[in-house]
Write a protein that holds these residues in place. Structure first.
Motif, mmCIF file in Angstrom:
data_model
loop_
_atom_site.group_PDB
_atom_site.id
_atom_site.type_symbol
_atom_site.label_atom_id
_atom_site.label_comp_id
_atom_site.label_asym_id
_atom_site.label_seq_id
_atom_site.Cartn_x
_atom_site.Cartn_y
_atom_site.Cartn_z
ATOM 1 N N THR A 3 0.808 -1.220 0.000
ATOM 2 C CA THR A 3 0.000 0.000 0.000
ATOM 3 C C THR A 3 0.840 1.269 0.000
ATOM 4 O OG1 THR A 3 -0.103 0.190 2.420
ATOM 5 C CG2 THR A 3 -1.759 -1.209 1.343
ATOM 6 N N MET A 83 0.207 -6.506 1.760
ATOM 7 C CA MET A 83 -1.142 -6.213 2.225
ATOM 8 C C MET A 83 -1.973 -7.489 2.309
ATOM 9 S SD MET A 83 -2.846 -4.482 -1.188
ATOM 10 C CE MET A 83 -4.467 -4.380 -0.445
ATOM 11 N N LEU A 90 -7.385 0.077 2.004
ATOM 12 C CA LEU A 90 -6.235 0.414 1.170
ATOM 13 C C LEU A 90 -6.006 1.917 1.323
ATOM 14 C CD1 LEU A 90 -4.089 -0.358 -0.914
ATOM 15 C CD2 LEU A 90 -5.801 -0.046 -2.700
ATOM 16 N N HIS A 93 -1.855 3.546 -1.946
ATOM 17 C CA HIS A 93 -2.271 3.189 -3.297
ATOM 18 C C HIS A 93 -1.621 1.852 -3.639
ATOM 19 C CE1 HIS A 93 1.701 4.871 -4.391
ATOM 20 N NE2 HIS A 93 1.572 4.266 -5.562
ATOM 21 N N SER A 141 4.028 5.715 -0.133
ATOM 22 C CA SER A 141 2.963 6.240 -0.984
ATOM 23 C C SER A 141 2.844 7.747 -0.769
ATOM 24 C CB SER A 141 1.626 5.567 -0.644
ATOM 25 O OG SER A 141 0.574 6.129 -1.408
#
Length: 206
Positions: A3, A83, A90, A93, A141
């Motif tokens: 993620t 994940m 989530l 991304h 992210s």
């Protein structure tokens, strides 16, 4: 699959380069042998565990295409376990853990408690980055604020700065970059078809 939300920062204990490269990292992550863990955004497999020491074998391709080849003992690295589908949100991304290229830090500016971070982007990946889109830098992210001719600008909130390896970065340091998978598919489609075909495709969607 990951993620881009870093779970912890580990520290390199040893790097052995014989037949294969093995990197061992001190970490309290709850993992078992065979689990996937992203180190600075590069997906690796746990091959040995000794107390809080996690060891990973690294392929020549991964060493060639990531900043793992620049690591030294005591260097901090970002860690994230794969994940769990359907169990948690989530929040970042979709990050595959397949690094596209190694880039360098162009500039770092203090904006009060926030930081402004500029990262160089090669022309071959320009189509895969968009303002307000997502990108993974060393597995983190992040949202792209602005896209310039040869670099992108990111705003780093205090929590991200303090809880990842970004706090150690200096101008010229190497970072792993993975662009958004959706952007890569769109760019690939645009390479294959001419503008009229793309316009027709968009019209059909609308």
């Amino acid at each position: 699959m990951f993620t881009g939300l870093i779970e912890s920062v580990g520290f390199v204990v040893s790097i052995s380069k014989q037949k294969n490269t093995r990197i061992c990292v001190e970490s309290s992550l709850d993992v078992k042998i065979g689990d996937s863990v992203a180190i600075n955004g590069a997906c690796l497999t746990v091959v040995d565990i000794k107390n809080k020491l996690l060891c990973f074998d690294v392929s020549p391709e991964t060493m060639l295409r990531t900043n793992l080849s620049y690591l030294k003992p005591k260097d901090p690295v970002n860690l994230e376990r794969a994940m769990i589908a359907g169990v948690s949100r989530l929040d970042g991304h979709i990050v595959l853990g397949h690094v596209d290229f190694v880039s360098t830090v162009k500039s770092i500016k203090n904006l009060g408690e926030h930081r402004e971070l500029d990262i160089y982007i090669p022309s071959s990946y320009k189509l895969t980055v968009v303002s307000k889109g997502s990108i993974a830098i060393d597995g983190i992210s992040l949202t792209i604020n602005y896209v310039f001719e040869d670099f992108i600008r990111l705003n780093i909130i205090p929590h991200t700065w303090d809880h990842t390896n970004l706090y150690t970065k200096r101008i010229g340091d190497y970072v792993n970059v993975e662009t958004d998978i959706i952007g890569k598919y769109v760019a690939r489609y645009m390479e294959k078809y001419d503008k009229s075909s793309l316009d027709k495709f968009i019209d059909n969607l609308l």
